[in-house]
Design a protein around this motif. Structure first.
Motif, PDB file in Angstrom:
ATOM      1  N   MET A  98       0.836  -1.211   0.007  1.00 52.48           N
ATOM      2  CA  MET A  98       0.041  -0.132   0.033  1.00 52.48           C
ATOM      3  C   MET A  98       0.670   1.119  -0.109  1.00 52.48           C
ATOM      4  SD  MET A  98      -3.003  -1.486  -0.077  1.00 52.48           S
ATOM      5  CE  MET A  98      -3.127  -3.250  -0.004  1.00 52.48           C
ATOM      6  N   VAL A  99       1.946   1.293  -0.720  1.00 48.64           N
ATOM      7  CA  VAL A  99       2.946   2.262  -0.321  1.00 48.64           C
ATOM      8  C   VAL A  99       2.680   3.585  -1.170  1.00 48.64           C
ATOM      9  CG1 VAL A  99       5.244   2.995  -1.029  1.00 48.64           C
ATOM     10  CG2 VAL A  99       4.845   0.735  -0.385  1.00 48.64           C
ATOM     11  N   ASP A 100       2.055   3.450  -2.232  1.00 53.11           N
ATOM     12  CA  ASP A 100       1.663   4.504  -3.091  1.00 53.11           C
ATOM     13  C   ASP A 100       0.050   5.181  -2.890  1.00 53.11           C
ATOM     14  OD1 ASP A 100       4.148   4.758  -4.178  1.00 53.11           O
ATOM     15  OD2 ASP A 100       3.434   3.397  -5.826  1.00 53.11           O
ATOM     16  N   ALA A 101      -0.586   4.349  -2.098  1.00 55.88           N
ATOM     17  CA  ALA A 101      -1.984   4.769  -1.933  1.00 55.88           C
ATOM     18  C   ALA A 101      -2.323   6.018  -0.805  1.00 55.88           C
ATOM     19  CB  ALA A 101      -2.629   3.608  -1.583  1.00 55.88           C
ATOM     20  N   GLU A 102      -3.328   6.811  -1.191  1.00 55.28           N
ATOM     21  CA  GLU A 102      -3.677   7.901  -0.438  1.00 55.28           C
ATOM     22  C   GLU A 102      -4.993   7.272   0.723  1.00 55.28           C
ATOM     23  OE1 GLU A 102      -3.474  11.986  -2.325  1.00 55.28           O
ATOM     24  OE2 GLU A 102      -4.355  10.361  -3.924  1.00 55.28           O
ATOM     25  N   ILE A 103      -5.472   6.439   0.127  1.00 56.11           N
ATOM     26  CA  ILE A 103      -6.626   5.754   0.920  1.00 56.11           C
ATOM     27  C   ILE A 103      -6.688   4.346   0.596  1.00 56.11           C
ATOM     28  CG2 ILE A 103      -9.169   5.431   1.155  1.00 56.11           C
ATOM     29  CD1 ILE A 103      -8.508   8.343   2.008  1.00 56.11           C
ATOM     30  N   VAL A 104      -6.795   3.754   1.770  1.00 61.10           N
ATOM     31  CA  VAL A 104      -6.732   2.089   1.607  1.00 61.10           C
ATOM     32  C   VAL A 104      -8.247   1.942   2.169  1.00 61.10           C
ATOM     33  CG1 VAL A 104      -5.751  -0.060   1.996  1.00 61.10           C
ATOM     34  CG2 VAL A 104      -4.286   1.851   1.773  1.00 61.10           C
ATOM     35  N   VAL A 105      -9.096   0.872   1.356  1.00 61.75           N
ATOM     36  CA  VAL A 105     -10.289   0.480   1.984  1.00 61.75           C
ATOM     37  C   VAL A 105      -9.922  -0.972   2.436  1.00 61.75           C
ATOM     38  CG1 VAL A 105     -12.430  -0.169   1.419  1.00 61.75           C
ATOM     39  CG2 VAL A 105     -11.618   1.830   0.467  1.00 61.75           C
ATOM     40  N   VAL A 106     -10.196  -1.351   3.605  1.00 61.86           N
ATOM     41  CA  VAL A 106      -9.803  -2.668   4.248  1.00 61.86           C
ATOM     42  C   VAL A 106     -11.350  -3.279   4.641  1.00 61.86           C
ATOM     43  CG1 VAL A 106      -8.887  -3.998   5.905  1.00 61.86           C
ATOM     44  CG2 VAL A 106      -7.888  -1.842   5.228  1.00 61.86           C
ATOM     45  N   GLU A 107     -11.643  -4.197   3.824  1.00 64.65           N
ATOM     46  CA  GLU A 107     -12.635  -5.242   4.037  1.00 64.65           C
ATOM     47  C   GLU A 107     -12.581  -6.177   5.072  1.00 64.65           C
ATOM     48  OE1 GLU A 107     -15.357  -8.590   1.583  1.00 64.65           O
ATOM     49  OE2 GLU A 107     -15.038  -6.701   0.560  1.00 64.65           O
ATOM     50  N   GLY A 108     -13.225  -6.151   6.295  1.00 66.64           N
ATOM     51  CA  GLY A 108     -13.386  -6.913   7.260  1.00 66.64           C
ATOM     52  C   GLY A 108     -14.053  -8.260   7.076  1.00 66.64           C
ATOM     53  N   LEU A 109     -13.756  -9.387   8.117  1.00 65.71           N
ATOM     54  CA  LEU A 109     -14.356 -10.585   7.954  1.00 65.71           C
ATOM     55  C   LEU A 109     -15.989 -10.494   8.267  1.00 65.71           C
ATOM     56  CD1 LEU A 109     -11.334 -11.532   8.500  1.00 65.71           C
ATOM     57  CD2 LEU A 109     -12.259 -13.673   8.803  1.00 65.71           C
ATOM     58  N   VAL A 110     -16.834 -11.242   7.622  1.00 70.55           N
ATOM     59  CA  VAL A 110     -18.141 -11.316   7.986  1.00 70.55           C
ATOM     60  C   VAL A 110     -18.293 -12.370   9.219  1.00 70.55           C
ATOM     61  CG1 VAL A 110     -20.682 -12.094   7.171  1.00 70.55           C
ATOM     62  CG2 VAL A 110     -18.979 -10.674   5.709  1.00 70.55           C
ATOM     63  N   PRO A 111     -18.997 -11.708  10.302  1.00 71.35           N
ATOM     64  CA  PRO A 111     -19.219 -12.743  11.563  1.00 71.35           C
ATOM     65  C   PRO A 111     -20.055 -13.862  11.024  1.00 71.35           C
ATOM     66  CG  PRO A 111     -20.222 -10.606  12.004  1.00 71.35           C
ATOM     67  CD  PRO A 111     -19.471 -10.640  10.973  1.00 71.35           C
ATOM     68  N   THR A 112     -19.884 -14.993  11.115  1.00 68.01           N
ATOM     69  CA  THR A 112     -20.862 -16.250  11.013  1.00 68.01           C
ATOM     70  C   THR A 112     -20.675 -17.247  12.128  1.00 68.01           C
ATOM     71  OG1 THR A 112     -19.179 -17.487   9.774  1.00 68.01           O
ATOM     72  CG2 THR A 112     -20.453 -15.985   8.707  1.00 68.01           C
ATOM     73  N   ALA A 113     -21.431 -18.590  12.093  1.00 67.45           N
ATOM     74  CA  ALA A 113     -21.219 -19.427  12.902  1.00 67.45           C
ATOM     75  C   ALA A 113     -19.981 -20.133  12.872  1.00 67.45           C
ATOM     76  CB  ALA A 113     -22.582 -20.448  12.816  1.00 67.45           C
TER      77      ALA A 113
END
Length: 714
Positions: A98-113
């Motif tokens: 992510m060196v050159d990025a100004e914004i990084v969108v991180v996607e979290g895990l979905v809570p499941t059983a």
């Protein structure tokens, strides 16, 4: 240092991947350099291959996401009490990609059983990456109070209200159809059915805006069109045999009809996008579907069950209908078994469905809070390249503000009708379709389009006569008579040009079925050039993966002399600037600098000098070879002192042969979108389309025309 935004799903089925797509697009629209990171893969049941969110982002955006860690790797470390090791691995991969990025969108895990650790791991990842957190949820069957409580609980699991890293939430799938258990994942059979009760319920849910424990950064209404799969996706799911491929890869399914009744009782279901399911021995249904197809109804697909092949003579009778693109599939299961299998069809976006990915991106991005997005750009000092998403977004926004009327003389043409409807619905312009109103409505209906009230339809028969006298007056020096004028006005392009000349509309777009000459000749005769312009030229906007370039002239002037070439350079630079592209003009030749000799390169050298003298405020250099103009490493060796080489944004070609060949070679070889040609130098805007234009091409050309009209009138 990149600003990190982590999207954290509050439960399953909230559509976090779609929100990730839209969030990335919203940032791209504002010229930010965006990247994406899914720390740990979370494959769906039966899913194989690359992690879906990462692959969709890679296919649909300019981001270069890192490969996520496998779920088994994460579970092994968590189970061994080594969560800290997993977090170190995640941070290392994040920092290295992510060196050159100004914004990084991180996607979290979905809570499941099966992954009860998801919330805990999401929180630890957010802290490790110093990420700001946005919760993604959906209303389900909750009231506004229940949704508020759910957000409160989610907030408490991540440090509570005192945690300043929690910046807001996004509410997705507002108004989605629900089953009895409150799940908003419909099967294919019901996904397009109206759900008035649930829509009403979700209006009440919107009251959460006044009660939310955190800012609501997006509220995204349910849109059934965004989950419409391709016929090929269903064929793959059913392992169907393809009897007629047709437009299997393009047609989308908007609902299912099981054809068990008599034909008169089923005709209302023979609609565009319908999947018609019937036994292979129902020749009556097959023939009726084919008749509908031959009458212009784009049925999604015909699915034959029971492993019963239609009679050869029936298929022969239907051959013309098959030629219209109707996909026909055969499966071995009976209708009952097929219905059960269809209920298990996965409606998630396939990674290779680029049109659907694009539609989801644009739709979600349009519902993210614009003011919040703009706050993220404050203080950024980097000189921005205008990315294709930012350019397209800017086009539509500027066109909306212009509020212009654009006439479309090819009003009965299907692509033009669809584009006009899109423009009206989005407020891009007021489209005026010239043509027989009955035929226009018939074509619209056959495509499943309900014409917006914002689409104007004018029947040429009712208005031609009033333009005869003004046209004779305009062309009296050329000896035009009323008889000849009346005859020429039978051509809708000429009629539309007169409407523009009389200021009854603000711009004209044509060319979906007419040649460039058919579009431009009436404009040159009746509209003529703008004051101060000596010629009309054209440009294309070339949408490269990370920036937009301007190519001129690729459509009008076969062999301009040096003075005309200088005019083209100046016009192209001014057009680029008007659309938010910083003009750095490269005068293209087969030689760079003084290395080459010959009349062709001498013309470019002289044109460069003339343009520089006429407009010293512009950055213009030449002659430059194409590679020296666009590639920094080549520029350093071939033109080290050039202010343009290696960073050109406007490319002016020496003649039509070079320009047209180059634009088509770049467009087709790199599979790029090009918008244009946009005409320059006209007194009023007239723009030409390629006869192979797609609906989106027409939409953006209408937007360009509206913006030009605003600029020319100011």
């Amino acid at each position: 240092m990149a600003r990190t935004i982590m999207l954290i799903p509050v439960g399953a089925g909230v559509g976090v991947t779609s929100v990730s797509l839209g969030m990335v697009r919203a940032f791209e629209r504002n010229g930010l350099n965006v990247n994406f990171f899914k720390p740990v893969a979370q494959p769906r049941q039966g899913e194989k291959g690359p992690e879906l969110s990462t692959e969709i982002i890679r296919q649909g955006t300019n981001a270069s996401p890192a490969t996520p860690f496998t779920l088994s790797h994460a579970e092994k470390l968590i189970g061994a009490g080594k969560t800290d090791v997993l977090l170190e691995d995640i941070v290392e991969r994040f920092e290295s990609h992510m060196v050159d990025a100004e914004i990084v969108v991180v996607e979290g895990l979905v809570p499941t059983a099966k992954q009860p650790f998801a919330n805990s791991l999401n929180y630890n990842i957010a802290k490790a990456l110093d990420a700001e957190m946005i919760f993604v949820t959906n209303p389900g069957t909750d009231s506004s109070e229940q949704l508020k409580d759910r957000l409160e609980i989610a907030c408490s699991n991540f440090g509570g209200r005192k945690n300043k890293r929690i910046i807001g939430c996004v509410i997705n799938k507002v108004g989605a159809p629900l089953d009895e258990a409150g799940r908003n994942r419909p099967d294919l059979a019901e996904m397009f059915e109206a759900n008035a009760a649930n829509a009403s319920h979700n209006l009440e849910v919107l009251q959460v805006f006044g009660k939310s424990p955190m800012p609501i950064l997006g509220c995204i209404p349910w849109n059934a069109e965004l989950i419409a799969p391709r016929a090929k996706d269903l064929a793959k799911h059913l392992n169907a045999e393809i009897l007629n491929e047709g437009e299997l890869h393009e047609r989308r399914l908007h609902g299912i009809t099981f054809c068990a009744r008599s034909i008169p009782n089923m005709l209302e279901h023979f609609r565009p996008g319908a999947l018609l399911v019937t036994s292979g021995d129902r020749a009556d249904v097959i023939v009726a579907a084919c008749l509908a197809a031959m009458n212009g109804v784009k049925i999604g697909a015909l699915l034959l069950t029971g492993d019963v092949r239609p009679d050869v003579n029936v298929l022969k009778l239907c051959s013309q209908a098959m030629a219209t693109g109707l996909p026909i599939m055969l499966i071995t299961t009976n209708t009952w078994q097929t219905a059960l299998t269809l209920q298990n069809f996965n409606l998630d976006i396939p990674a290779d469905d680029k049109p659907r990915i694009e539609a989801v991106q644009e739709y979600i991005a349009s519902h993210i809070d614009k003011q919040w997005i703009e706050t993220l750009t404050i203080g950024t000092k980097r000189t921005r390249r205008l990315s294709p998403p930012a350019f397209r977004y800017q086009l539509t926004e500027l066109a909306r503000k212009a509020k212009k009327r654009v006439v479309l003389p090819e009003g009965e043409e299907p692509r033009t009708i669809e584009a006009a409807n899109i423009c009206a619905e989005r407020g891009i312009a007021t489209p005026v379709l010239l043509g027989n109103p009955t035929e226009i409505k018939r074509v619209a209906e056959s495509q499943g389009i309900t014409l917006s009230a914002g689409v104007e339809i004018i029947d040429p028969i009712t208005c031609r006569e009033k333009y005869v006298a003004p046209m004779v007056e305009l062309r009296k020096a050329k000896g035009l008579t009323e008889v000849v004028a009346r005859e020429q006005l039978e051509d809708n392009v000429v009629l539309a040009t007169m409407m523009l000349e009389q200021s009854e509309v603000d711009g004209l777009v044509s060319g979906a079925v007419h040649t460039t000459a058919n579009t431009i000749r009436p404009a040159l005769q009746l509209i003529k050039t703008a004051p101060g312009s000596n010629l009309v030229s054209s440009i294309f906007f070339m949408l490269l993966p990370d920036q937009v370039l301007v190519y001129g002239d690729c459509a009008i002037n076969p062999d301009p002399n040096a003075s005309q070439l200088a005019d083209i350079a100046i016009q192209s630079a001014d057009s680029a600037k008007a659309f938010g592209i910083e003009p750095r003009v490269a005068m293209i030749s087969y030689s760079t600098g003084s290395s080459g000799q010959g009349s062709d390169v001498d013309k470019v050298r002289e044109a460069t000098k003339i343009a520089q003298e006429r407009r010293p405020d512009l950055i213009i250099d030449g002659p430059l070879q194409y590679d020296a103009a666009i590639m920094e490493n080549v520029a350093k060796s071939k033109a080290p002192n050039s202010p343009v080489a290696g960073k050109a944004t406007v490319f002016v070609f020496p003649d039509l042969n070079t320009g047209n060949t180059t634009y088509k070679a770049v467009q087709r070889s790199a599979n790029l979108i090009s918008i244009g040609p946009m005409l320059q130098g006209m007194r009023k805007p007239v723009n030409d389309l390629s006869r192979g234009a797609l609906v989106d091409d027409i939409v953006y050309t209408i937007a360009l025309t509206a913006i030009q009209a605003k600029q020319l009138s100011s």
